[in-house]
Design a protein around this motif. Structure first.
Motif, PDB file in Angstrom:
ATOM      1  N   ILE A   2      48.249  27.882  36.706  1.00 40.93           N
ATOM      2  CA  ILE A   2      48.160  29.044  35.820  1.00 40.93           C
ATOM      3  C   ILE A   2      46.700  29.378  35.524  1.00 40.93           C
ATOM      4  N   ILE A   3      45.875  28.358  35.349  1.00 43.13           N
ATOM      5  CA  ILE A   3      44.433  28.591  35.135  1.00 43.13           C
ATOM      6  C   ILE A   3      43.820  29.259  36.363  1.00 43.13           C
ATOM      7  N   TYR A   4      44.200  28.834  37.566  1.00 46.68           N
ATOM      8  CA  TYR A   4      43.674  29.452  38.784  1.00 46.68           C
ATOM      9  C   TYR A   4      44.060  30.939  38.845  1.00 46.68           C
ATOM     10  N   ILE A   5      45.283  31.254  38.448  1.00 46.64           N
ATOM     11  CA  ILE A   5      45.738  32.642  38.449  1.00 46.64           C
ATOM     12  C   ILE A   5      44.906  33.470  37.469  1.00 46.64           C
ATOM     13  N   VAL A   6      44.716  32.958  36.259  1.00 46.12           N
ATOM     14  CA  VAL A   6      43.959  33.681  35.238  1.00 46.12           C
ATOM     15  C   VAL A   6      42.507  33.869  35.671  1.00 46.12           C
ATOM     16  N   VAL A   7      41.905  32.842  36.262  1.00 42.63           N
ATOM     17  CA  VAL A   7      40.510  32.952  36.725  1.00 42.63           C
ATOM     18  C   VAL A   7      40.394  34.012  37.819  1.00 42.63           C
ATOM     19  N   CYS A   8      41.322  34.037  38.746  1.00 38.57           N
ATOM     20  CA  CYS A   8      41.286  35.049  39.814  1.00 38.57           C
ATOM     21  C   CYS A   8      41.404  36.458  39.233  1.00 38.57           C
ATOM     22  N   LEU A   9      42.311  36.643  38.291  1.00 36.70           N
ATOM     23  CA  LEU A   9      42.479  37.955  37.679  1.00 36.70           C
ATOM     24  C   LEU A   9      41.254  38.355  36.862  1.00 36.70           C
ATOM     25  N   ALA A  10      40.672  37.406  36.130  1.00 33.85           N
ATOM     26  CA  ALA A  10      39.488  37.697  35.318  1.00 33.85           C
ATOM     27  C   ALA A  10      38.291  38.048  36.204  1.00 33.85           C
ATOM     28  N   LEU A  11      38.087  37.288  37.282  1.00 33.71           N
ATOM     29  CA  LEU A  11      36.983  37.598  38.187  1.00 33.71           C
ATOM     30  C   LEU A  11      37.181  38.956  38.871  1.00 33.71           C
ATOM     31  N   GLY A  12      38.408  39.261  39.212  1.00 34.85           N
ATOM     32  CA  GLY A  12      38.701  40.563  39.805  1.00 34.85           C
ATOM     33  C   GLY A  12      38.424  41.697  38.834  1.00 34.85           C
ATOM     34  N   ALA A  13      38.805  41.512  37.571  1.00 35.48           N
ATOM     35  CA  ALA A  13      38.543  42.540  36.553  1.00 35.48           C
ATOM     36  C   ALA A  13      37.049  42.685  36.308  1.00 35.48           C
ATOM     37  N   TRP A  14      36.342  41.578  36.261  1.00 34.48           N
ATOM     38  CA  TRP A  14      34.897  41.616  36.035  1.00 34.48           C
ATOM     39  C   TRP A  14      34.197  42.356  37.177  1.00 34.48           C
ATOM     40  N   CYS A  15      34.560  42.024  38.401  1.00 30.25           N
ATOM     41  CA  CYS A  15      33.955  42.692  39.549  1.00 30.25           C
ATOM     42  C   CYS A  15      34.295  44.186  39.555  1.00 30.25           C
ATOM     43  N   ALA A  16      35.526  44.534  39.221  1.00 25.29           N
ATOM     44  CA  ALA A  16      35.919  45.942  39.180  1.00 25.29           C
ATOM     45  C   ALA A  16      35.130  46.689  38.105  1.00 25.29           C
ATOM     46  N   TYR A  17      34.957  46.066  36.949  1.00 28.92           N
ATOM     47  CA  TYR A  17      34.188  46.705  35.876  1.00 28.92           C
ATOM     48  C   TYR A  17      32.750  46.930  36.316  1.00 28.92           C
ATOM     49  N   ASP A  18      32.105  45.879  36.845  1.00 30.06           N
ATOM     50  CA  ASP A  18      30.714  46.016  37.274  1.00 30.06           C
ATOM     51  C   ASP A  18      30.574  46.961  38.465  1.00 30.06           C
ATOM     52  N   GLY A  19      31.523  46.983  39.349  1.00 28.43           N
ATOM     53  CA  GLY A  19      31.421  47.800  40.551  1.00 28.43           C
ATOM     54  C   GLY A  19      31.729  49.265  40.344  1.00 28.43           C
ATOM     55  N   TYR A  20      32.547  49.604  39.334  1.00 26.95           N
ATOM     56  CA  TYR A  20      32.973  50.990  39.169  1.00 26.95           C
ATOM     57  C   TYR A  20      32.672  51.598  37.801  1.00 26.95           C
ATOM     58  N   PHE A  21      32.583  50.806  36.742  1.00 24.89           N
ATOM     59  CA  PHE A  21      32.496  51.384  35.395  1.00 24.89           C
ATOM     60  C   PHE A  21      31.193  51.109  34.662  1.00 24.89           C
ATOM     61  N   ASN A  22      30.463  50.081  34.980  1.00 23.73           N
ATOM     62  CA  ASN A  22      29.234  49.720  34.285  1.00 23.73           C
ATOM     63  C   ASN A  22      28.068  50.516  34.893  1.00 23.73           C
ATOM     64  N   GLU A  23      27.787  51.674  34.296  1.00 21.17           N
ATOM     65  CA  GLU A  23      26.797  52.592  34.851  1.00 21.17           C
ATOM     66  C   GLU A  23      25.409  51.966  34.957  1.00 21.17           C
ATOM     67  N   LYS A  24      25.007  51.204  33.942  1.00 22.56           N
ATOM     68  CA  LYS A  24      23.680  50.567  33.961  1.00 22.56           C
ATOM     69  C   LYS A  24      23.572  49.587  35.133  1.00 22.56           C
TER      70      LYS A  24
END
Length: 153
Positions: free
Chosen positions: A16-38
């Motif tokens: 379950i921890i592996y699943i949560v880490v994968c989802l969190a890293l995916g969300a972080w990368c998506a935020y930095d790649g598409y939404f974090n303008e700076k």
């Protein structure tokens, strides 16, 4: 009466921890790649081309989602694993039955310190097989081990 050792809470929690880490890293990368303008501005060159980190952050989220999905499938596949010591045999995951007559020895020297024991038995072809059973994979192993030792003595 059969004694069961079901899949350990340790193993389930780790998956379950592996699943949560994968989802969190995916969300972080998506935020930095598409939404974090700076961050996007910092990782874009003067010509407007994305640098390596930006490209990775834009392409990584689907891979992390697939990894989380695969870990979820693995968790669903192992959820019913158990070791059962019944009156005739030691049954592992409802697939492998080791009759008490075929067990040659049980090495439980590391059971208290490291949480595993090794069963040596003869398979159907007459070959000697060592099977390691660990408390990191199954909970409630002490009563199962006690019953197996009592049956082969």
């Amino acid at each position: 009466m059969a004694i069961e050792a079901s899949l350990s809470k340790h193993k389930r929690t780790n998956v379950i921890i592996y699943i949560v880490v994968c989802l969190a890293l995916g969300a972080w990368c998506a935020y930095d790649g598409y939404f974090n303008e700076k961050w996007i501005e910092e990782h874009t060159d003067a010509d407007g081309n994305a640098e390596t980190y930006l490209v990775v952050n834009r392409k990584a989220p689907p891979y992390f989602a697939v990894a989380a999905l695969l870990w979820g499938i693995y968790l669903a596949a192992i959820r019913n694993r158990r070791v059962t010591a019944d009156e005739e045999a030691l049954v592992i995951n409802n697939k492998e039955a080791i009759s008490y007559d075929s067990i040659e020895k049980i090495d439980k020297t590391h059971f208290k310190s490291k949480g595993f024991f090794v069963i040596t038995y003869k398979d159907k072809a007459g070959g000697e097989v060592n099977r390691k059973i660990s408390d990191r994979t199954y909970d409630n192993l002490a009563p199962v081990l006690d019953k197996v030792v009592a049956k082969i003595s």
